[in-house]
Design an enzyme around this catalytic site. Sequence first.
Site, mmCIF file in Angstrom:
data_model
loop_
_atom_site.group_PDB
_atom_site.id
_atom_site.type_symbol
_atom_site.label_atom_id
_atom_site.label_comp_id
_atom_site.label_asym_id
_atom_site.label_seq_id
_atom_site.Cartn_x
_atom_site.Cartn_y
_atom_site.Cartn_z
ATOM 1 N N ASP A 134 0.860 -1.181 0.000
ATOM 2 C CA ASP A 134 0.000 0.000 0.000
ATOM 3 C C ASP A 134 0.901 1.237 0.000
ATOM 4 O O ASP A 134 2.121 1.147 0.085
ATOM 5 C CB ASP A 134 -0.936 -0.028 1.213
ATOM 6 C CG ASP A 134 -2.229 0.747 0.972
ATOM 7 O OD1 ASP A 134 -2.222 1.674 0.130
ATOM 8 O OD2 ASP A 134 -3.238 0.450 1.620
ATOM 9 N N GLU B 120 -10.453 6.777 4.802
ATOM 10 C CA GLU B 120 -9.443 6.152 5.654
ATOM 11 C C GLU B 120 -9.515 6.668 7.096
ATOM 12 O O GLU B 120 -10.597 6.824 7.651
ATOM 13 C CB GLU B 120 -8.056 6.293 5.016
ATOM 14 C CG GLU B 120 -7.988 5.620 3.646
ATOM 15 C CD GLU B 120 -6.593 5.476 3.088
ATOM 16 O OE1 GLU B 120 -5.667 5.105 3.824
ATOM 17 O OE2 GLU B 120 -6.428 5.722 1.869
#
Length: 634
Positions: free
Chosen positions: A314, A520
């Site tokens: 990521d 997020e």
Amino acid sequence: MAGEILRRRVPFVALLLLLCFWAASANGSEYMKYKDPKQPVNVRIKDLMKRMTLAEKIGQMTQIERSVASADVLKSYFIGSVLSGGGSVPATNASVENWVNMVNEFQRGALSTRLGIPMIYGIDAVHGHNNVYKATVFPHNVGLGVTRDPQLVKKIGAATALEVRATGIPYVFAPCIAVCRDPRWGRCYESYSEDPAIVKAMTEIISGLQGDIPPGSRKGVPFVAGKQNVASCAKHYVGDGGTTKGINENNTVIDFHGLLSIHMQGYFSAVIKGVSTIMISFSSWNGVKMHANRDLITGFLKHNLRFRGFVISDWQGIDRMTPIPGSNYTYSVETGVLAGIDMIMVPYNYTDFIGNLTMLVNKNFIPMSRIDDAVKRILRVKFTMGLFENPIADLSLSHQLGSQEHRDLAREAVRKSLVLLKNGKPGYEPVLPLPKKAAKILVAGTHAHNLGYQCGGWTITWQGTSGNNNSVGTTILDAVRKTVDPSTEVVYYEEPDAGYVESSKFSYAIVVVGEHSYAESYGDSMNMSIPEPGPSIIKNVCGSVKCIVVIISGRPVVIEPYVAQMDALVAAWLPGTEGLGITDVLFGDYGFTGKLARTWFKTVDQLPMNVGDPHYDPLYPFGFGLTTDPVKEN
């Protein structure tokens, strides 16, 4: 006699081959198997690998952000991949031509290297081509799970692939197949359900994005059907939806059986469907960072599941293996690569990454076999998707971006994703479907005429936006105006007071409120409340006139204190650009069919609470959803 003829011909054949070789060398056109699409993929990989230097191999393992990329950078460092982070675009409201020209400029840099290995451009297309102006924005996964319709999701994948390819991009970081077990998590809207069976079923989107794998294909081998499809990425491996208190990037505490039965189910299916890449989660499992977990990446995913695509980190994922991100970068590079990560989403300081990895290989801290495994996997995806044959994008699919066909599909997805939670007060007739013909109706609320809120995070920008200037679509207010009878007066008042509502003699009111956009960690919430003035608008309107409340949110939120005041309640999740999907059902052109794919809690003190838990006492249980019949004449 025959032997004599053979002896005479063999030297002649050898001479002929030698002359062909000299001629080819003189023309500078040595036959290279890796450039021949007729050769098997494994033959092409082997041929290319033996020609590559360490610098060229490490370049393939490096993914950089477009803002630090250029043709010269790709050429000088042999960069294997470029990406757009959330909201990273070539220009504000960039056109298809802007996108294609940018991607091609980077690609020409990659192709100008000694071996001409094309780079692969990646982008987050998590609910349509969401970074791109004028793209169709589909409902987020939290709504799509409600549909329980894998074929619909497959169509959405195919439509998304066309819009992404229209802009010259062949690779998407989607789908998210997290199983969100706590709605306090700021990424819960990226999850289809708390139920792993629904998440597993929805991996059918991979077949839409990439195309259906041919019958008899080897399981675990990446597959992309052609130039109208994209390589996809199942994420975030593994357990990202099970963190303690739903805190993003936190620790998931669960035994191995629980990990397999809840969080791994989607990956079993994704690998079988030929998913090209898998992205590693920021989170930890029982205290071990997933980016460092060799047992689960190399051992389980690559060896047990026989996944043959490439594993990608990521965003700055290896940096975050240390308590202070990047504080021991050499350790992070070594640990991440040895764990089995093949491509590193750097995304900015690529010289540091390349320098550290080169040193670690030269000093034998990382064996060459690990580098070769990574590069073979990356090349396998590039060969399989036809990137060597078609590295340069064109404008032939430009008409696909935001096409009416795709908007119609999104509209269908919206109406199938709505959940009717309440329809009429006790002892009274149902309120929905609404009559299109009424004297005067009120549309109120912070989210009634706000396309940014309607789409949520990961739309145009990383965190999403507010307002109607960044996307092209239909707000709920506009949809109401387009749906009701021409004789019906529609009054829009975002924050009306009770006195105004009471004195204005409305036939009924539609109130649209909910969460602001987030993504997020910025979406992590311990209170799960609807921000003001949402609750005040509900109170002011619903206390004075018959009211239908539509909640726009990325997850269940606290609504129990307000439900008694409402005549009807609809969970619309984050529906995207096509607001007409909501009025399709409110006004009875279609019936409500959606069933909760998430438990709707009463209070946050109950969390985490999922179907099957011993303390299960929800406001609305998993699978709940009232239905209505379409109105033939309205």
